[in-house]
Design a protein around this motif. Sequence first.
Motif, PDB file in Angstrom:
ATOM      1  N   THR B 193       1.005  -1.257  -0.084  1.00 45.48           N
ATOM      2  CA  THR B 193       0.008  -0.050  -0.035  1.00 45.48           C
ATOM      3  C   THR B 193       0.888   1.189   0.101  1.00 45.48           C
ATOM      4  N   LYS B 234      -1.408  -0.863  -4.252  1.00 40.68           N
ATOM      5  CA  LYS B 234      -2.594  -0.414  -3.918  1.00 40.68           C
ATOM      6  C   LYS B 234      -2.360   1.126  -3.406  1.00 40.68           C
ATOM      7  N   TYR B 259       0.419   2.901   6.089  1.00 40.22           N
ATOM      8  CA  TYR B 259       0.723   2.242   4.759  1.00 40.22           C
ATOM      9  C   TYR B 259       2.192   1.909   4.788  1.00 40.22           C
TER      10      TYR B 259
END
Lengths: 421, 421
Positions: B193, B234, B259
């Motif tokens: 992410t 992502k 993240y």
Amino acid sequence: MIHNDVRSKGFVKKISLNKAIEIAQKSFGLFPSHEIKLQDQIIIDKILRIDIQSNRNIPFFNRSAMDGFAVRSEDTTLASSNNPVILRVIDELNIGQKPNMRIEKGTAMKIPTGGVMPLGANAVVKIEDTKPFSPSEIKIIKPISTTKNLSEVGEDIKKGRVLFKAGHRFRIFDRSFLLSAGIEKVVVTKTPTLALLSTGDELIEPWTPKMEIGQVPDVNSINIFDLSLNEGWKPRIIGIIPDKIKTLRKAIREALASYDVVLLSGGTSVGTKDYIPILFDELGELLFHGVSIRPGKPISAAKIQNKLVFGLPGYPVAALLTFQFIVKPVILFLMGLKNSEIPTIKAKISIDVKSQLNRLDFLRVKLQKEPKQKIKAIPISISGSGILSTIVEADGIVIIPETVEALQKDDDVEVFLIKWS
Amino acid sequence: MIHNDVRSKGFVKKISLNKAIEIAQKSFGLFPSHEIKLQDQIIIDKILRIDIQSNRNIPFFNRSAMDGFAVRSEDTTLASSNNPVILRVIDELNIGQKPNMRIEKGTAMKIPTGGVMPLGANAVVKIEDTKPFSPSEIKIIKPISTTKNLSEVGEDIKKGRVLFKAGHRFRIFDRSFLLSAGIEKVVVTKTPTLALLSTGDELIEPWTPKMEIGQVPDVNSINIFDLSLNEGWKPRIIGIIPDKIKTLRKAIREALASYDVVLLSGGTSVGTKDYIPILFDELGELLFHGVSIRPGKPISAAKIQNKLVFGLPGYPVAALLTFQFIVKPVILFLMGLKNSEIPTIKAKISIDVKSQLNRLDFLRVKLQKEPKQKIKAIPISISGSGILSTIVEADGIVIIPETVEALQKDDDVEVFLIKWS
């Protein structure tokens, strides 16, 4: 055999690859379009339907291309190391700030890269080319020409310029480019939905853990699904339909009710149980059956309830190649794409390859770099169109056209660089 | 300026492109992995972490490669048009069906393409090479050699063979290929992410309808978002952070909490308000600041709370190129990718191009095909690294290495074919 069987007719009248694509393209109108907001979604691979003109100049204002001082170039004409010109610094501008003073004779304004040029100024002197003189004054030690170190309004894109024409397929930076140009919405082709059906009594779902002798995993649904998704389309795997004419008829009708395009694989040859061309003829208009290509010969297409339907060969490699070289160009054309082209590279074939007159052959090759800018295309040995690893290992496809009977070692060939992912 | 300012240090000690990548790659362990089911999702672009061996032979059984008759080749040795061999047809096999009779001397079994070879048979005579003799007998008119027209079990893939090694990045047909080989699950790197932050007081959200003089749309967030998504990662756009050290510190800390990777753009140069390298040094370990490349020089990277953080340049083209040539190889390496390579093509540069010793230049070029397999690389005029259209129009990037001071017209160059979409 059934009376007047279209299956045998189809194969007698095999048509060329280009003819097949053309027939299918001309049998339908364009897919519908709709307006989408650029803020909401990525637009990669979508196809534009209406020309777009810029709503803004880019740059949007005269802006400095350097950290330095905005000046009137005419004030610096006589500047030299021995006789520097002294300018009064009337303000220090921050990035994003609009200047509220004008540059008059003998003045300058400190400006960052990307800063808005104040009125009156027509050049930027780099900070390295100035020297401090007093807390509010700088020395300029060499002349600067007009428009130096600044980007003028509209220099990159002028307001009203056509940015993209209808038929353009969006690429990765087009979204931010359009937003920069003040575009908020675009009209694109609605993403087509595809129903994927497989037929063949030997098929089992590919994730079935235990496989029996005689069974074959249905890889076509998965491959066509992944390929379609990769084009940005909306595929759905309907599954394996038993090779019975009633079941197939029902499945095709149901798929037509809910999807824009129906792709079947298997059951399209001339074997006793290959019902697809018969059903196509019964349910609508059989556009073609049999194309002079290898592999992929038994492919068929139809127009049923004004929808595009393909019967792809059951063999995995043949299904993929006909998807790539027939189904894909037809769908993209109906989506409004203009100027589609598969990238190619020139290479020399590494061995003699036999083909056949009046048949187009797809030859899978690996590429190998040689000295002196040369590239060698090495055919991958093919014992059947069913062997998927020959596609997995290939870097590209050489097309041997209908007019060529054989390739000789070191012949120049064009390799289609199929980006399978 | 703040005492011991890392910003000036960084730029004094500019490092090479390869060194920058290496430092970042060596500062972290591999990203975590997890097991996924092939049935549930596409695996394109995911990176394999554990070698995979085939669970099955492919083909799974001896199967016919033709529509015809399964025979013992030794029965056909003496066959000719004048003296055909007569064989008794003991059964007709359907596709997917397991034969329940054995081929003995003087017998044959009708078999479809893909059908299971009955025991005792070792070749298939094509239907075209036979003639009906009686309702239950056929004539064979020429000899057939052993294993002709059949695919033997394991001919394509043997059970136990390594299909893919750890570090492989999956391509489009790998999913169906693995399912065919009886593989249901694979261990891949968890999709990273990414938090995307932009900083700069001039920035506005790119979909702001009305733009004021001095404002600039934040295109970097969108471009890096689309590029990251294109890699299968992502990304999430956090948005524009005001160029204040407190706000930036808070935003970076928040992003680190949620993240795997944090990508900032803007605020990484040596201007008075460029706080990023200072914050990197304060919050963790500044890995580098300043790389000898153009554009892209001010890029910085850090290790904070054991997470990878990049400060990309604010200029759109510089942000994209540093993403492509620094961020992407680092992330892919940490995902476990082996043998990553951007495809290149050889070309001849169309004009003289100046560069600088000890600096690597990224030159955007358009490609043009010439006769005789030659390709010309035409540099796109660049008035600044901020002009996005120079990237949109480029077919590829020529790297002018640190050791080269200039290119001369017709010099051979290697063009990196950046597939931006």
